[in-house]
Design an enzyme around this catalytic site. Structure first.
Site, short mmCIF file in Angstrom:
data_model
loop_
_atom_site.label_atom_id
_atom_site.label_comp_id
_atom_site.label_asym_id
_atom_site.label_seq_id
_atom_site.Cartn_x
_atom_site.Cartn_y
_atom_site.Cartn_z
CD GLU A 37 -2.61 0.78 -2.48
OE1 GLU A 37 -2.91 -0.35 -2.05
OE2 GLU A 37 -3.32 1.79 -2.28
CG ASP B 162 -10.62 3.10 -3.43
OD1 ASP B 162 -9.74 2.32 -3.82
OD2 ASP B 162 -11.24 2.95 -2.34
CG HIS C 68 -2.10 0.84 1.19
ND1 HIS C 68 -2.09 2.11 0.67
CD2 HIS C 68 -3.37 0.62 1.62
CE1 HIS C 68 -3.29 2.64 0.78
NE2 HIS C 68 -4.09 1.76 1.36
#
Length: 314
Positions: free
Chosen positions: A271, A212, A167
């Protein structure tokens, strides 16, 4: 231990938590906390911090540390039975004094090997036997490499399944000046739309609001271009087919207790991950996933970034 180990220092970090500092001879450095097995700092040879750490990061276990490179295992996100992003990021790891050989040439790197094994408490949450070995290495050019090896050590014949992500919080000058290249025309799952599947349009990802997304079946190399700092991060990955791109933007940032209200402007999470298709290991099987980060000066062409040169030349 080899002579390069003189570039390692075990010391106390914030709130007395154990951390390891890695120093490369040319001046780059990294810091790794045993809590979470988490890289919290990565500096280039000019001493500039390349990772983002929240201004309100809490270094108080079991609360995960906000920023750096938390490890999401055995679950990414909240789609599953465990806490958000699993438990690896809020467990205490140990220094691995007897790691099996890594099939990489480590003669020119300074590195530390960590290991996480399940405790009796963990078994109640996730009843599987595993060994998670993590190597954090600094290359001679200041590149930061994380290699994870996860083995199913079960003796009862049970396989287990997991999802995973590094992350990574990158430090950027201004999120509205950043573009991500290498994910054009790639399918993604949009976590803001209940994981609706779409295809990325346009020639680069830019940021004007909350993002996201889980990009699936992505290339092994992604470039993150910071226009203001004239810096490009190049992320290379192996064994991790997906890539998550996240920025909470202003409204969500205000709702995250351990993130400063303005912090979202100076961070971007890109990520390396394995999310869409979970990994299953039978007893005795091992999975390996690697992420390498480098920071290079961006090249300019009539006021525009020249990403091809960055991607081809690095």
């Amino acid at each position: 231990m080899s002579s390069e180990r003189t570039c390692l220092e075990l010391c106390k970090g914030i709130n007395g938590l154990d951390k390891i500092i890695l120093r490369e001879v040319r001046g780059s450095s990294a810091e790794v906390y045993l809590f979470g097995g988490q890289v919290t700092s990565w500096k280039n040879d000019h001493g500039e911090e390349l990772l983002f750490l929240s201004s309100k990061a809490v270094f108080k276990p079991p609360k995960p540390i906000r920023g750096g490179i938390p490890i999401c295992f055995p679950q990414f996100g909240s789609h599953g039975t465990l806490e958000q992003h699993g438990f690896a990021r809020n467990k205490f790891w140990s220094i691995d004094t007897d790691p099996p050989p890594f099939p990489t040439n480590s003669s020119s790197k300074v590195f530390i090997d960590l290991i996480l094994k399940p405790s009796d408490e963990d078994f109640k949450l996730w009843p599987h036997s595993y060994e998670f070995r993590l190597r954090v290495a600094l290359g001679p050019g200041g590149d930061l490499m994380l290699t994870s090896r996860i083995r199913n050590t079960s003796t009862d014949g049970k396989p287990f399944t997991f999802t995973f992500a590094y992350h990574t919080y990158l430090s950027v000058s201004d999120i509205s000046e950043v573009r991500v290249e290498g994910l054009e025309t790639i399918d993604y799952l949009d976590n803001l739309r209940e994981r609706e599947r779409s295809t990325e349009q346009g020639d680069a990802i830019t940021f004007e609001g909350e993002v996201d997304k889980v990009y699936v079946s992505t290339p092994t190399k992604i470039a993150i271009l910071d226009h203001e700092k004239k810096r490009t991060f190049v992320l290379r990955k192996d064994g991790l087919p997906d890539a998550v791109v996240w920025n909470p933007w202003d409204r969500k940032a205000k709702a995250i207790p351990d993130l400063g209200d303005e912090d979202y402007k100076h961070m971007l999470c890109v990520e390396a991950a394995a999310v869409e298709k979970p990994i299953t290991l039978k007893p005795g099987e091992e999975w390996k996933g690697r992420q390498e980060l480098s920071a290079v000066p961006s090249s300019y062409c009539s006021g525009q970034l020249d990403p091809q040169r960055v991607l081809l030349g690095s």
